[in-house]
Design a protein around this motif. Structure first.
Motif, PDB file in Angstrom:
ATOM      1  N   ARG A  52       0.602  14.959   8.072  1.00 53.71           N
ATOM      2  CA  ARG A  52       1.011  15.350   9.428  1.00 53.71           C
ATOM      3  C   ARG A  52       1.781  16.662   9.391  1.00 53.71           C
ATOM      4  O   ARG A  52       1.490  17.590  10.153  1.00 53.71           O
ATOM      5  N   ASN A  53       2.765  16.756   8.509  1.00 59.67           N
ATOM      6  CA  ASN A  53       3.575  17.978   8.415  1.00 59.67           C
ATOM      7  C   ASN A  53       2.722  19.189   8.033  1.00 59.67           C
ATOM      8  O   ASN A  53       2.915  20.286   8.564  1.00 59.67           O
ATOM      9  N   GLY A  54       1.783  18.985   7.122  1.00 52.09           N
ATOM     10  CA  GLY A  54       0.899  20.071   6.715  1.00 52.09           C
ATOM     11  C   GLY A  54       0.001  20.544   7.848  1.00 52.09           C
ATOM     12  O   GLY A  54      -0.224  21.747   8.012  1.00 52.09           O
ATOM     13  N   LEU A  55      -0.489  19.602   8.631  1.00 50.19           N
ATOM     14  CA  LEU A  55      -1.340  19.971   9.771  1.00 50.19           C
ATOM     15  C   LEU A  55      -0.537  20.714  10.834  1.00 50.19           C
ATOM     16  O   LEU A  55      -1.012  21.703  11.403  1.00 50.19           O
ATOM     17  N   VAL A  56       0.686  20.265  11.094  1.00 49.05           N
ATOM     18  CA  VAL A  56       1.537  20.958  12.061  1.00 49.05           C
ATOM     19  C   VAL A  56       1.829  22.380  11.571  1.00 49.05           C
ATOM     20  O   VAL A  56       1.776  23.338  12.352  1.00 49.05           O
ATOM     21  N   ALA A  57       2.093  22.521  10.287  1.00 49.55           N
ATOM     22  CA  ALA A  57       2.333  23.854   9.715  1.00 49.55           C
ATOM     23  C   ALA A  57       1.090  24.736   9.817  1.00 49.55           C
ATOM     24  O   ALA A  57       1.204  25.960   9.899  1.00 49.55           O
ATOM     25  N   ALA A  58      -0.090  24.094   9.848  1.00 50.81           N
ATOM     26  CA  ALA A  58      -1.348  24.835   9.988  1.00 50.81           C
ATOM     27  C   ALA A  58      -1.708  25.068  11.456  1.00 50.81           C
ATOM     28  O   ALA A  58      -2.843  25.392  11.784  1.00 50.81           O
ATOM     29  N   LYS A  59      -0.730  24.871  12.323  1.00 50.02           N
ATOM     30  CA  LYS A  59      -0.867  25.152  13.761  1.00 50.02           C
ATOM     31  C   LYS A  59      -1.732  24.149  14.523  1.00 50.02           C
ATOM     32  O   LYS A  59      -2.303  24.473  15.571  1.00 50.02           O
ATOM     33  N   VAL A  60      -1.830  22.921  14.013  1.00 51.05           N
ATOM     34  CA  VAL A  60      -2.496  21.837  14.747  1.00 51.05           C
ATOM     35  C   VAL A  60      -1.435  21.213  15.651  1.00 51.05           C
ATOM     36  O   VAL A  60      -0.286  21.034  15.229  1.00 51.05           O
ATOM     37  N   LYS A  61      -1.797  20.902  16.916  1.00 51.75           N
ATOM     38  CA  LYS A  61      -0.843  20.276  17.829  1.00 51.75           C
ATOM     39  C   LYS A  61      -0.254  19.016  17.188  1.00 51.75           C
ATOM     40  O   LYS A  61      -0.965  18.262  16.528  1.00 51.75           O
ATOM     41  N   ARG A  62       1.022  18.786  17.381  1.00 54.28           N
ATOM     42  CA  ARG A  62       1.716  17.669  16.741  1.00 54.28           C
ATOM     43  C   ARG A  62       1.053  16.329  17.057  1.00 54.28           C
ATOM     44  O   ARG A  62       0.881  15.503  16.165  1.00 54.28           O
ATOM     45  N   THR A  63       0.678  16.100  18.294  1.00 52.62           N
ATOM     46  CA  THR A  63       0.054  14.812  18.640  1.00 52.62           C
ATOM     47  C   THR A  63      -1.274  14.636  17.921  1.00 52.62           C
ATOM     48  O   THR A  63      -1.585  13.547  17.439  1.00 52.62           O
ATOM     49  N   THR A  64      -2.038  15.700  17.837  1.00 46.07           N
ATOM     50  CA  THR A  64      -3.308  15.656  17.103  1.00 46.07           C
ATOM     51  C   THR A  64      -3.046  15.437  15.625  1.00 46.07           C
ATOM     52  O   THR A  64      -3.702  14.616  14.978  1.00 46.07           O
ATOM     53  N   ALA A  65      -2.073  16.152  15.078  1.00 48.06           N
ATOM     54  CA  ALA A  65      -1.732  16.024  13.662  1.00 48.06           C
ATOM     55  C   ALA A  65      -1.307  14.596  13.322  1.00 48.06           C
ATOM     56  O   ALA A  65      -1.688  14.069  12.272  1.00 48.06           O
ATOM     57  N   GLU A  66      -0.544  13.972  14.201  1.00 48.88           N
ATOM     58  CA  GLU A  66      -0.107  12.597  13.964  1.00 48.88           C
ATOM     59  C   GLU A  66      -1.296  11.646  13.919  1.00 48.88           C
ATOM     60  O   GLU A  66      -1.379  10.782  13.044  1.00 48.88           O
ATOM     61  N   SER A  67      -2.214  11.807  14.846  1.00 54.01           N
ATOM     62  CA  SER A  67      -3.398  10.945  14.874  1.00 54.01           C
ATOM     63  C   SER A  67      -4.276  11.159  13.650  1.00 54.01           C
ATOM     64  O   SER A  67      -4.694  10.201  12.997  1.00 54.01           O
ATOM     65  N   VAL A  68      -4.547  12.417  13.339  1.00 58.55           N
ATOM     66  CA  VAL A  68      -5.417  12.732  12.210  1.00 58.55           C
ATOM     67  C   VAL A  68      -4.796  12.242  10.902  1.00 58.55           C
ATOM     68  O   VAL A  68      -5.487  11.662  10.059  1.00 58.55           O
ATOM     69  N   ALA A  69      -3.506  12.437  10.733  1.00 58.81           N
ATOM     70  CA  ALA A  69      -2.830  11.978   9.514  1.00 58.81           C
ATOM     71  C   ALA A  69      -2.929  10.466   9.378  1.00 58.81           C
ATOM     72  O   ALA A  69      -3.164   9.940   8.283  1.00 58.81           O
ATOM     73  N   TYR A  70      -2.786   9.754  10.482  1.00 59.18           N
ATOM     74  CA  TYR A  70      -2.908   8.296  10.471  1.00 59.18           C
ATOM     75  C   TYR A  70      -4.329   7.880  10.082  1.00 59.18           C
ATOM     76  O   TYR A  70      -4.526   7.015   9.244  1.00 59.18           O
ATOM     77  N   TRP A  71      -5.325   8.531  10.661  1.00 61.99           N
ATOM     78  CA  TRP A  71      -6.723   8.198  10.350  1.00 61.99           C
ATOM     79  C   TRP A  71      -7.050   8.520   8.899  1.00 61.99           C
ATOM     80  O   TRP A  71      -7.751   7.757   8.238  1.00 61.99           O
ATOM     81  N   ILE A  72      -6.547   9.637   8.408  1.00 61.51           N
ATOM     82  CA  ILE A  72      -6.785   9.985   7.003  1.00 61.51           C
ATOM     83  C   ILE A  72      -6.167   8.935   6.097  1.00 61.51           C
ATOM     84  O   ILE A  72      -6.788   8.480   5.138  1.00 61.51           O
ATOM     85  N   ARG A  73      -4.949   8.528   6.408  1.00 61.30           N
ATOM     86  CA  ARG A  73      -4.292   7.493   5.599  1.00 61.30           C
ATOM     87  C   ARG A  73      -5.124   6.216   5.573  1.00 61.30           C
ATOM     88  O   ARG A  73      -5.371   5.646   4.511  1.00 61.30           O
ATOM     89  N   LEU A  74      -5.545   5.748   6.748  1.00 54.85           N
ATOM     90  CA  LEU A  74      -6.336   4.511   6.792  1.00 54.85           C
ATOM     91  C   LEU A  74      -7.646   4.644   6.032  1.00 54.85           C
ATOM     92  O   LEU A  74      -8.029   3.745   5.270  1.00 54.85           O
ATOM     93  N   ALA A  75      -8.327   5.753   6.235  1.00 50.16           N
ATOM     94  CA  ALA A  75      -9.603   5.950   5.550  1.00 50.16           C
ATOM     95  C   ALA A  75      -9.400   6.005   4.033  1.00 50.16           C
ATOM     96  O   ALA A  75     -10.206   5.429   3.277  1.00 50.16           O
ATOM     97  N   LEU A  76      -8.334   6.641   3.580  1.00 46.16           N
ATOM     98  CA  LEU A  76      -8.050   6.677   2.143  1.00 46.16           C
ATOM     99  C   LEU A  76      -7.813   5.267   1.611  1.00 46.16           C
ATOM    100  O   LEU A  76      -8.319   4.916   0.554  1.00 46.16           O
ATOM    101  N   GLU A  77      -7.064   4.469   2.340  1.00 38.84           N
ATOM    102  CA  GLU A  77      -6.800   3.090   1.913  1.00 38.84           C
ATOM    103  C   GLU A  77      -8.098   2.300   1.801  1.00 38.84           C
ATOM    104  O   GLU A  77      -8.274   1.518   0.866  1.00 38.84           O
ATOM    105  N   TRP A  78      -8.998   2.490   2.739  1.00 37.32           N
ATOM    106  CA  TRP A  78     -10.215   1.685   2.786  1.00 37.32           C
ATOM    107  C   TRP A  78     -11.308   2.226   1.876  1.00 37.32           C
ATOM    108  O   TRP A  78     -12.294   1.551   1.638  1.00 37.32           O
ATOM    109  N   MET A  79     -11.137   3.446   1.368  1.00 35.44           N
ATOM    110  CA  MET A  79     -12.131   4.003   0.444  1.00 35.44           C
ATOM    111  C   MET A  79     -12.122   3.298  -0.897  1.00 35.44           C
ATOM    112  O   MET A  79     -13.132   3.289  -1.594  1.00 35.44           O
ATOM    113  N   ILE A  80     -11.009   2.752  -1.275  1.00 38.11           N
ATOM    114  CA  ILE A  80     -10.874   2.188  -2.623  1.00 38.11           C
ATOM    115  C   ILE A  80     -11.037   0.688  -2.661  1.00 38.11           C
ATOM    116  O   ILE A  80     -11.046   0.022  -1.685  1.00 38.11           O
TER     117      ILE A  80
END
Length: 114
Positions: free
Chosen positions: A86-114
């Motif tokens: 989330r912090n990295g996406l915000v630093a890359a100029k992604v809107k905070r609300t979008t960054a929060e959602s994307v970071a959450y989805w990435i986390r879940l997808a990473l958990e379910w990949m393994i």
């Protein structure tokens, strides 16, 4: 021992408990995603939905530098991945609300990949 170590993660849609957030497991998932973006997008599409998968596909490249940095952490948990992405996406100029959602989805997808 911190009080958060006993907190259980929610179960996945198919009722399987996600892997414990040990550093090794988290790093394996991150490496897998970095080496195969299509796999994390496909996992998201199957378990989370098309909208989440499309968001991961769109922003994964912007999250990649953060994920690479996380591989250098001595200790790593899923929540740390989510917060740092989330912090990295915000630093890359992604809107905070979008960054929060994307970071959450990435986390879940990473958990379910393994």
């Amino acid at each position: 021992m911190s009080e958060n170590e006993n907190v259980q993660e929610p179960t996945t849609p198919i009722g399987i408990q996600p892997a414990a957030g040990s550093t090794k497991v988290v790093k394996v998932a991150i490496k897998e995603a970095l080496n195969n973006k299509a796999k994390i997008v496909k996992t998201a599409r199957v378990w989370i939905g098309n909208d989440a998968a499309n968001q991961i596909d769109k922003y994964f490249t912007k999250a990649t530098p953060t994920l690479n940095k996380l591989l250098k952490y001595e200790s790593l948990a899923w929540k740390t991945v989510q917060d740092q992405v989330r912090n990295g996406l915000v630093a890359a100029k992604v809107k905070r609300t979008t960054a929060e959602s994307v970071a959450y989805w990435i986390r879940l997808a990473l958990e379910w990949m393994i």
